[in-house]
Scaffold this motif. Sequence first.
Motif, PDB file in Angstrom:
ATOM      1  N   GLY A  82       0.815  -1.203   0.000  1.00 21.41           N
ATOM      2  CA  GLY A  82       0.000   0.000   0.000  1.00 21.41           C
ATOM      3  C   GLY A  82       0.844   1.246   0.000  1.00 21.41           C
ATOM      4  O   GLY A  82       0.443   2.278   0.541  1.00 21.41           O
ATOM      5  N   ALA A  83       2.026   1.188  -0.623  1.00 22.21           N
ATOM      6  CA  ALA A  83       2.957   2.324  -0.599  1.00 22.21           C
ATOM      7  C   ALA A  83       2.982   3.110  -1.898  1.00 22.21           C
ATOM      8  O   ALA A  83       3.636   4.157  -1.977  1.00 22.21           O
ATOM      9  N   GLY A  84       2.328   2.619  -2.940  1.00 23.40           N
ATOM     10  CA  GLY A  84       2.278   3.343  -4.208  1.00 23.40           C
ATOM     11  C   GLY A  84       3.648   3.577  -4.813  1.00 23.40           C
ATOM     12  O   GLY A  84       4.533   2.715  -4.753  1.00 23.40           O
ATOM     13  N   GLU A  85       3.837   4.768  -5.384  1.00 21.43           N
ATOM     14  CA  GLU A  85       5.098   5.102  -6.036  1.00 21.43           C
ATOM     15  C   GLU A  85       6.255   5.154  -5.047  1.00 21.43           C
ATOM     16  O   GLU A  85       7.408   4.909  -5.414  1.00 21.43           O
ATOM     17  N   THR A  86       5.942   5.465  -3.794  1.00 19.78           N
ATOM     18  CA  THR A  86       6.996   5.460  -2.782  1.00 19.78           C
ATOM     19  C   THR A  86       7.614   4.071  -2.660  1.00 19.78           C
ATOM     20  O   THR A  86       8.823   3.920  -2.485  1.00 19.78           O
ATOM     21  N   GLY A  87       6.778   3.047  -2.768  1.00 20.88           N
ATOM     22  CA  GLY A  87       7.268   1.675  -2.703  1.00 20.88           C
ATOM     23  C   GLY A  87       8.252   1.373  -3.813  1.00 20.88           C
ATOM     24  O   GLY A  87       9.261   0.687  -3.607  1.00 20.88           O
ATOM     25  N   HIS A  88       7.993   1.887  -5.019  1.00 25.90           N
ATOM     26  CA  HIS A  88       8.907   1.668  -6.143  1.00 25.90           C
ATOM     27  C   HIS A  88      10.254   2.333  -5.875  1.00 25.90           C
ATOM     28  O   HIS A  88      11.312   1.752  -6.155  1.00 25.90           O
ATOM     29  N   ALA A  89      10.216   3.534  -5.334  1.00 23.60           N
ATOM     30  CA  ALA A  89      11.459   4.246  -5.050  1.00 23.60           C
ATOM     31  C   ALA A  89      12.239   3.554  -3.933  1.00 23.60           C
ATOM     32  O   ALA A  89      13.470   3.435  -3.996  1.00 23.60           O
ATOM     33  N   VAL A  90      11.527   3.078  -2.919  1.00 24.35           N
ATOM     34  CA  VAL A  90      12.175   2.350  -1.829  1.00 24.35           C
ATOM     35  C   VAL A  90      12.791   1.058  -2.355  1.00 24.35           C
ATOM     36  O   VAL A  90      13.910   0.675  -1.964  1.00 24.35           O
ATOM     37  N   ALA A  91      12.083   0.385  -3.244  1.00 19.72           N
ATOM     38  CA  ALA A  91      12.594  -0.857  -3.814  1.00 19.72           C
ATOM     39  C   ALA A  91      13.886  -0.608  -4.586  1.00 19.72           C
ATOM     40  O   ALA A  91      14.840  -1.394  -4.505  1.00 19.72           O
ATOM     41  N   ALA A  92      13.938   0.482  -5.339  1.00 22.55           N
ATOM     42  CA  ALA A  92      15.154   0.802  -6.095  1.00 22.55           C
ATOM     43  C   ALA A  92      16.316   1.058  -5.145  1.00 22.55           C
ATOM     44  O   ALA A  92      17.452   0.620  -5.393  1.00 22.55           O
ATOM     45  N   ARG A  93      16.038   1.748  -4.027  1.00 28.56           N
ATOM     46  CA  ARG A  93      17.100   2.007  -3.057  1.00 28.56           C
ATOM     47  C   ARG A  93      17.553   0.704  -2.395  1.00 28.56           C
ATOM     48  O   ARG A  93      18.749   0.476  -2.192  1.00 28.56           O
ATOM     49  N   ALA A  94      16.610  -0.152  -2.073  1.00 24.31           N
ATOM     50  CA  ALA A  94      16.951  -1.434  -1.442  1.00 24.31           C
ATOM     51  C   ALA A  94      17.838  -2.268  -2.359  1.00 24.31           C
ATOM     52  O   ALA A  94      18.828  -2.874  -1.921  1.00 24.31           O
ATOM     53  N   ARG A  95      17.495  -2.301  -3.645  1.00 26.39           N
ATOM     54  CA  ARG A  95      18.316  -3.049  -4.609  1.00 26.39           C
ATOM     55  C   ARG A  95      19.734  -2.496  -4.649  1.00 26.39           C
ATOM     56  O   ARG A  95      20.712  -3.252  -4.686  1.00 26.39           O
ATOM     57  N   ALA A  96      19.852  -1.188  -4.642  1.00 30.44           N
ATOM     58  CA  ALA A  96      21.175  -0.565  -4.695  1.00 30.44           C
ATOM     59  C   ALA A  96      22.003  -0.896  -3.462  1.00 30.44           C
ATOM     60  O   ALA A  96      23.235  -1.012  -3.543  1.00 30.44           O
ATOM     61  N   LEU A  97      21.322  -1.071  -2.327  1.00 36.58           N
ATOM     62  CA  LEU A  97      22.017  -1.375  -1.073  1.00 36.58           C
ATOM     63  C   LEU A  97      22.174  -2.883  -0.850  1.00 36.58           C
ATOM     64  O   LEU A  97      22.811  -3.295   0.122  1.00 36.58           O
ATOM     65  N   GLY A  98      21.591  -3.690  -1.725  1.00 34.92           N
ATOM     66  CA  GLY A  98      21.695  -5.141  -1.561  1.00 34.92           C
ATOM     67  C   GLY A  98      20.802  -5.695  -0.473  1.00 34.92           C
ATOM     68  O   GLY A  98      21.088  -6.758   0.089  1.00 34.92           O
ATOM     69  N   ILE A  99      19.702  -5.016  -0.165  1.00 35.49           N
ATOM     70  CA  ILE A  99      18.769  -5.465   0.862  1.00 35.49           C
ATOM     71  C   ILE A  99      17.584  -6.163   0.184  1.00 35.49           C
ATOM     72  O   ILE A  99      16.990  -5.589  -0.740  1.00 35.49           O
ATOM     73  N   PRO A 100      17.225  -7.354   0.593  1.00 32.14           N
ATOM     74  CA  PRO A 100      16.059  -8.022   0.002  1.00 32.14           C
ATOM     75  C   PRO A 100      14.811  -7.156   0.151  1.00 32.14           C
ATOM     76  O   PRO A 100      14.560  -6.588   1.216  1.00 32.14           O
ATOM     77  N   VAL A 101      14.021  -7.057  -0.922  1.00 35.83           N
ATOM     78  CA  VAL A 101      12.845  -6.193  -0.895  1.00 35.83           C
ATOM     79  C   VAL A 101      11.680  -6.870  -1.583  1.00 35.83           C
ATOM     80  O   VAL A 101      11.850  -7.593  -2.574  1.00 35.83           O
ATOM     81  N   ASN A 102      10.489  -6.662  -1.042  1.00 34.19           N
ATOM     82  CA  ASN A 102       9.260  -7.152  -1.658  1.00 34.19           C
ATOM     83  C   ASN A 102       8.273  -6.002  -1.758  1.00 34.19           C
ATOM     84  O   ASN A 102       7.985  -5.330  -0.767  1.00 34.19           O
ATOM     85  N   VAL A 103       7.791  -5.756  -2.981  1.00 34.72           N
ATOM     86  CA  VAL A 103       6.714  -4.810  -3.201  1.00 34.72           C
ATOM     87  C   VAL A 103       5.477  -5.644  -3.505  1.00 34.72           C
ATOM     88  O   VAL A 103       5.453  -6.389  -4.489  1.00 34.72           O
ATOM     89  N   MET A 104       4.478  -5.541  -2.662  1.00 31.55           N
ATOM     90  CA  MET A 104       3.316  -6.422  -2.746  1.00 31.55           C
ATOM     91  C   MET A 104       2.692  -6.433  -4.136  1.00 31.55           C
ATOM     92  O   MET A 104       2.386  -5.381  -4.705  1.00 31.55           O
ATOM     93  N   ASP A 105       2.554  -7.642  -4.694  1.00 33.32           N
ATOM     94  CA  ASP A 105       1.920  -7.875  -6.002  1.00 33.32           C
ATOM     95  C   ASP A 105       2.671  -7.234  -7.162  1.00 33.32           C
ATOM     96  O   ASP A 105       2.097  -7.041  -8.239  1.00 33.32           O
ATOM     97  N   GLU A 106       3.939  -6.918  -6.968  1.00 34.27           N
ATOM     98  CA  GLU A 106       4.725  -6.329  -8.049  1.00 34.27           C
ATOM     99  C   GLU A 106       6.085  -7.021  -8.100  1.00 34.27           C
ATOM    100  O   GLU A 106       7.077  -6.527  -7.566  1.00 34.27           O
ATOM    101  N   ALA A 107       6.124  -8.169  -8.756  1.00 33.95           N
ATOM    102  CA  ALA A 107       7.348  -8.957  -8.822  1.00 33.95           C
ATOM    103  C   ALA A 107       8.483  -8.217  -9.511  1.00 33.95           C
ATOM    104  O   ALA A 107       9.656  -8.432  -9.198  1.00 33.95           O
ATOM    105  N   ALA A 108       8.152  -7.331 -10.449  1.00 31.34           N
ATOM    106  CA  ALA A 108       9.189  -6.603 -11.179  1.00 31.34           C
ATOM    107  C   ALA A 108      10.008  -5.709 -10.265  1.00 31.34           C
ATOM    108  O   ALA A 108      11.171  -5.395 -10.568  1.00 31.34           O
ATOM    109  N   HIS A 109       9.425  -5.277  -9.151  1.00 34.08           N
ATOM    110  CA  HIS A 109      10.127  -4.398  -8.213  1.00 34.08           C
ATOM    111  C   HIS A 109      10.647  -5.171  -6.996  1.00 34.08           C
ATOM    112  O   HIS A 109      11.173  -4.552  -6.064  1.00 34.08           O
ATOM    113  N   SER A 110      10.514  -6.488  -6.997  1.00 31.03           N
ATOM    114  CA  SER A 110      10.841  -7.298  -5.823  1.00 31.03           C
ATOM    115  C   SER A 110      12.028  -8.218  -6.090  1.00 31.03           C
ATOM    116  O   SER A 110      12.229  -8.683  -7.218  1.00 31.03           O
ATOM    117  N   THR A 111      12.791  -8.481  -5.045  1.00 31.24           N
ATOM    118  CA  THR A 111      13.849  -9.489  -5.130  1.00 31.24           C
ATOM    119  C   THR A 111      13.454 -10.764  -4.386  1.00 31.24           C
ATOM    120  O   THR A 111      14.180 -11.749  -4.432  1.00 31.24           O
TER     121      THR A 111
END
Length: 294
Positions: A82-111
Motif C-alpha cells: 500500500g505504498a504506491g510510487e513510494t514503494g517503487h522508489a524504496v525498492a530501487a534504493r533497497a536493490r542498490a544497497l543489496g537489501i532483500p525487498v518485496n513490493v506487494m503484487d509487483e514482482a518486477a520491483h521485488s527481489t
Amino acid sequence: MRFLPVFLDLQAGPVVLVGQGELAQAKLRLLLAADARVRWFATDGRHDVSRLDAAAASRVAFADGDPLTADLSNVIAILCAGAGETGHAVAARARALGIPVNVMDEAAHSTFIFPAIVDRGDVVVAVGTGGASPVVARRVRERIEAMLPARIGDLASFAGRWRDAIKSRLPDVAMRRLFWERVIDGPIGADVLAGRASDANRKLTSIHDPVAFAASGGEGIVTLVGAGPGDPDLLTVKALRALQDADVVFYDDLVSPEILDRARRDAARVPVGRRVGKPGIGQDKIHRLLIEAA
C-alpha cells in the motif's frame, strides 16, 4: 524454478515495512506472528496498532522520517504494501544497497516474494507460484493444511530437543537418519502426534543403544516403482513414499525428469538400462547393483 524457497531468520535484525492501510496491516500481522521486530514507515502518517496485543505492539517501532533517506544499515529485509510510487522508489534504493525487498503484487520491483504459508509451529510449509497466481498457491496450501496432523509441529520440536544428544551418540550421518526415521515413523512419533509427549520421552530415553535401534529396521530393501505414462500426478502414494525414502534411485530413459524430481533431493541417482544409441548394461548387472546398494 526461478525463486528458491529460503527461510529468513527474523531475529537477525529489524524488518522495514513501508505502506498504509489494510495491506500494510496484513503484512504487519504476518511479520509479528514470526516474532519480527518491525520498523514501520506509515506513508499516511498513521501507525495504527490498536488491534495488536501489547506484546506484539512493543515490537513495532514507529518511523516518522523518509524511508528514502533513512539509515538502513542493519535492516535484513524491506516490505512495501500500500505504498504506491513510494514503494517503487524504496525498492530501487533497497536493490542498490543489496537489501532483500518485496513490493506487494509487483514482482518486477521485488527481489523476493511471499509464499502461501502453512504454520504448524516448528513445521512451516511455504507454497509459491513465482508470483504468477497467489490464488493457486492458497489452494495448494489449503490441501496441505488438510493433510498435516495438528501436532506435526510438536513432533518437530520433540526431535529438535533430542537432536544434539542423539548426534553426539550417533556421529554417522546415514545411521542417524535411520534412527530418526524409526523414531518419527514408529510408536514414539505416534505418541507425540497423539499428545502423549511424556510417553514419547520415556521411550526415547530407554533406548540405550541407538546404533542397534537404528539398525533394527532390518536389511535394506529394494522397491520396484512403476513410472506409468510419465505423469508424476499419477504416481501412487506408495510409489511416492518409496521415492522419498530411497537412498539410491536407479532409473532408465523411460523415467521422466518430472518423476525423478519426486525423489529425495540428497538421494543418489544412477542411470541404468538401455539408452538411445548405446547398449544397455544388462539385467544381471542391474540386479547386482541393486543388491549392493541394499
